[in-house]
Write a protein that holds these residues in place. Structure first.
Motif, mmCIF file in Angstrom:
data_model
loop_
_atom_site.group_PDB
_atom_site.id
_atom_site.type_symbol
_atom_site.label_atom_id
_atom_site.label_comp_id
_atom_site.label_asym_id
_atom_site.label_seq_id
_atom_site.Cartn_x
_atom_site.Cartn_y
_atom_site.Cartn_z
ATOM 1 N N GLU A 37 -1.811 -8.365 4.425
ATOM 2 C CA GLU A 37 -0.766 -8.747 4.763
ATOM 3 C C GLU A 37 -0.985 -7.493 5.427
ATOM 4 N N TYR A 38 -0.926 -6.199 3.886
ATOM 5 C CA TYR A 38 -1.043 -4.860 5.083
ATOM 6 C C TYR A 38 -1.855 -4.117 3.599
ATOM 7 N N VAL A 39 -2.566 -2.946 4.774
ATOM 8 C CA VAL A 39 -3.656 -2.166 3.710
ATOM 9 C C VAL A 39 -3.932 -0.794 4.676
ATOM 10 N N MET A 40 -4.153 0.319 3.918
ATOM 11 C CA MET A 40 -4.294 1.790 4.114
ATOM 12 C C MET A 40 -5.255 1.979 4.031
ATOM 13 N N VAL A 41 -5.368 2.905 5.774
ATOM 14 C CA VAL A 41 -6.330 3.820 5.800
ATOM 15 C C VAL A 41 -6.555 4.548 5.652
ATOM 16 N N PRO A 42 -7.202 5.387 4.963
ATOM 17 C CA PRO A 42 -7.274 7.005 4.730
ATOM 18 C C PRO A 42 -8.053 7.572 6.300
ATOM 19 N N TYR A 43 -7.364 8.793 6.278
ATOM 20 C CA TYR A 43 -8.074 9.375 7.345
ATOM 21 C C TYR A 43 -7.731 8.697 8.208
ATOM 22 N N ALA A 44 -6.555 8.639 8.720
ATOM 23 C CA ALA A 44 -6.462 7.964 9.631
ATOM 24 C C ALA A 44 -7.004 8.248 11.807
ATOM 25 N N ASP A 45 -6.467 9.731 11.346
ATOM 26 C CA ASP A 45 -7.113 9.750 12.971
ATOM 27 C C ASP A 45 -8.301 9.594 13.417
ATOM 28 N N TRP A 46 -9.545 10.172 12.278
ATOM 29 C CA TRP A 46 -10.692 9.675 12.407
ATOM 30 C C TRP A 46 -10.951 8.284 12.113
ATOM 31 N N ASN A 47 -10.479 7.374 12.026
ATOM 32 C CA ASN A 47 -11.100 5.785 11.499
ATOM 33 C C ASN A 47 -10.445 5.341 12.642
ATOM 34 N N ARG A 64 -4.932 11.165 -2.979
ATOM 35 C CA ARG A 64 -3.706 11.556 -2.453
ATOM 36 C C ARG A 64 -4.305 10.952 -1.024
ATOM 37 N N THR A 65 -3.640 10.088 -0.687
ATOM 38 C CA THR A 65 -3.983 9.952 1.164
ATOM 39 C C THR A 65 -3.012 10.378 2.488
ATOM 40 N N PRO A 66 -2.970 11.408 2.488
ATOM 41 C CA PRO A 66 -1.613 11.684 3.437
ATOM 42 C C PRO A 66 -1.751 11.682 4.717
ATOM 43 N N HIS A 67 -3.362 11.958 4.962
ATOM 44 C CA HIS A 67 -4.031 11.483 6.220
ATOM 45 C C HIS A 67 -4.687 10.183 6.765
ATOM 46 N N GLY A 68 -3.828 9.289 6.118
ATOM 47 C CA GLY A 68 -3.769 8.251 6.137
ATOM 48 C C GLY A 68 -2.643 7.486 6.665
ATOM 49 N N ALA A 69 -2.923 6.397 7.268
ATOM 50 C CA ALA A 69 -1.877 4.596 7.726
ATOM 51 C C ALA A 69 -1.464 3.961 7.612
ATOM 52 N N ILE A 70 -0.967 2.990 7.221
ATOM 53 C CA ILE A 70 0.180 1.971 6.302
ATOM 54 C C ILE A 70 -0.173 0.729 8.076
ATOM 55 N N LEU A 71 -1.297 -0.075 7.514
ATOM 56 C CA LEU A 71 -1.127 -1.138 9.030
ATOM 57 C C LEU A 71 -0.956 -2.228 8.336
ATOM 58 N N LYS A 72 0.189 -3.160 9.604
ATOM 59 C CA LYS A 72 0.074 -4.602 9.581
ATOM 60 C C LYS A 72 -1.189 -4.973 9.984
ATOM 61 N N PRO A 108 0.744 -0.775 -0.012
ATOM 62 C CA PRO A 108 -0.034 0.007 -0.107
ATOM 63 C C PRO A 108 0.471 1.136 0.022
ATOM 64 N N THR A 109 0.454 2.737 -0.849
ATOM 65 C CA THR A 109 0.919 3.702 -0.762
ATOM 66 C C THR A 109 -0.150 4.778 -0.562
ATOM 67 N N TYR A 110 0.516 5.742 -0.058
ATOM 68 C CA TYR A 110 -0.860 6.591 0.216
ATOM 69 C C TYR A 110 -1.208 7.713 -0.900
ATOM 70 N N GLU A 111 -1.920 6.788 -1.484
ATOM 71 C CA GLU A 111 -2.552 7.189 -3.286
ATOM 72 C C GLU A 111 -3.299 6.118 -3.929
ATOM 73 N N VAL A 112 -4.040 6.278 -3.940
ATOM 74 C CA VAL A 112 -5.688 5.242 -4.766
ATOM 75 C C VAL A 112 -4.448 4.838 -6.203
ATOM 76 N N VAL A 168 2.707 6.533 9.250
ATOM 77 C CA VAL A 168 1.894 7.653 9.080
ATOM 78 C C VAL A 168 1.912 8.311 8.054
ATOM 79 N N GLY A 169 1.491 9.146 7.364
ATOM 80 C CA GLY A 169 1.148 9.951 6.277
ATOM 81 C C GLY A 169 1.438 10.862 7.017
ATOM 82 N N SER A 170 1.608 12.136 5.969
ATOM 83 C CA SER A 170 2.343 13.444 6.713
ATOM 84 C C SER A 170 1.831 14.359 7.352
ATOM 85 N N ASP A 171 -0.226 13.951 6.844
ATOM 86 C CA ASP A 171 -1.097 14.890 7.517
ATOM 87 C C ASP A 171 -1.387 14.344 9.245
#
Length: 412
Positions: free
Chosen positions: A146-156, A40-48, A22-26, A85-88
């Motif tokens: 194995e890995y996934v990106m979650v957008p709006y990480a602070d919120w979700n 773009r999802t700089p507000h996202g996080a990458i999870l194991k 995963p990256t910070y872009e769909v 975590v993304g830059s935001d």
């Protein structure tokens, strides 16, 4: 870094395949709405991924009962460890163990601000509401990986307060991403409270989660109806009464169960009902092996008292290629709405807004007020075992399969 995932390959077939990390872009791909490509999802996080569960909603797609495209990465029930975590992102930290609501929500739109996160207006160009790895939900990559990106990480993301405690209770906490809040939402929507008599249609994982929730809310009697004796036995294992709908309409059996505990005036009917079956419902009695998609909703209107309420967390779709007739293929069902109107029933449908409930349910788990994993028979499997898990679940296994991609469950 590599990534492997469960991928839909057409009706009845899933396989484990290599997919992009995963990256910070769909990116473009199967099921991705073109308007989301390049987002773009700089507000996202990458999870194991720590755990990711097989859901009955996934099975609808795998059976070919939706318009899901081949190549879709499946999975919307995700619990993970934040590894980037993304830059935001301000508040989520690397190392956090978190639950991911299956609803993807922006936290900024009118609906999100009103707590209606199941119908966020900004994450799916097709229609309100979104989810990971699901048809017509915007194309966000699924979490049976194995890995996934979650957008709006602070919120979700729901962060668990203690890592060791979270991993110790992970089979319970993994249910927070979907089925526990969904079952709870069905009960809250139906007005379950102290002393309620409750009927729940369906003894699959969501139905069992609803039954667990009914007890948590103080119900006096919880009755679960299904065709599958193994699943009914699972419901009885934690105190539910059960109805085998292959024997006929549930209302007669419900009346026998309630007996003198029912109101003195009129037939003994339940106060509240929950549809945990959805659009692939079977008939009752002699029609138990015949698909009749309106059966459950009509029976719930029959057996719920006047002035009662019906929660409908069971999935209904707008497109079903395998529908029994042209109407069912577009989600049109023959409902006895006149009966529901005459009895002043209220109905609540749609995706559960997970954030409305998941913190409170987390606290109930962490403080040992509920044993949701035991009640739904949570069964860990490896990522490579996922295709077999799908097969067994489709055959009616009374289990909730929990995929453990990194051995973080089995190794404890």
């Amino acid at each position: 870094m590599g990534n492997r995932a469960v991928v839909y390959q057409g009706p009845g077939r899933v396989a484990i395949q290599d997919i992009d990390y995963p990256t910070y872009e769909v990116k473009d791909g199967p099921g991705v709405n073109k308007m989301n490509v390049g987002r773009r999802t700089p507000h996202g996080a990458i999870l194991k991924t720590v755990t990711t569960n097989i859901c009955g909603s996934d099975q609808h797609m795998v059976r070919g009962r939706t318009t899901a495209p081949e190549g879709l990465v499946l999975g919307h029930e995700i619990t993970g460890e934040v590894i980037e975590v993304g830059s935001d992102v301000e508040y989520v930290r690397v190392g956090d163990i978190v639950s991911v609501p299956f609803n993807i929500a922006c936290g900024r739109c009118r609906n999100c601000k009103e707590g209606k996160t199941g119908v966020c207006l900004n994450v799916n160009p097709d229609r309100p509401g979104s989810a990971y790895g699901y048809v017509d939900m915007g194309g966000w990559v699924g979490g049976q990986a194995e890995y996934v990106m979650v957008p709006y990480a602070d919120w979700n993301l729901l962060r668990f307060p203690d890592r060791d405690q979270a991993l110790e209770k992970i089979l319970d906490l993994t249910m927070l991403s979907d089925i526990f809040p969904t079952g709870y939402h069905g009960c809250v929507s139906a007005g379950v409270t102290t002393g309620s008599t409750v009927y729940i249609a369906g003894a699959g994982p969501v139905g069992l989660a609803a039954a667990t929730s009914a007890f948590l809310l103080g119900a006096a009697v919880v009755i679960v109806g299904d065709l599958n004796e193994e699943r009914l036995a699972q419901a009885r294992s934690f105190g539910c009464e059960t109805v085998d709908v292959s024997r006929g309409e549930p209302v007669d059996q419900v009346q026998q169960i309630l007996g003198r505990a029912a109101p003195a005036i009129g037939q003994p009917l339940v106060d509240c009902a929950v549809d945990a079956v959805g659009f692939e419902a079977r008939g009752h009695g002699q029609d138990a092996q015949v698909e009749k998609p309106a059966t459950v909703l009509n029976s719930l209107m029959d057996l719920t008292r006047a002035g009662g309420a019906i929660g409908v967390p069971g999935l209904y779709v707008t497109g079903d290629p395998g529908g029994v007739d042209d109407a069912a293929k577009v989600g049109s069902l023959s409902l006895r709405l006149g009966l529901g109107w005459a009895k002043s029933h209220s109905f609540v449908t749609g995706q559960c807004p997970v954030m409305k409930y998941h913190h409170g349910l987390m606290m109930a788990i962490l403080h040992d007020r509920v044993r949701i994993a035991k009640n739904v028979n949570a069964t860990p499997i490896s990522l490579d075992q996922a295709p077999q898990g799908y097969l067994e679940f489709d055959q009616g296994a009374a289990r909730k399969y929990v995929i453990d991609p990194h051995g973080m469950v089995d190794n404890r």
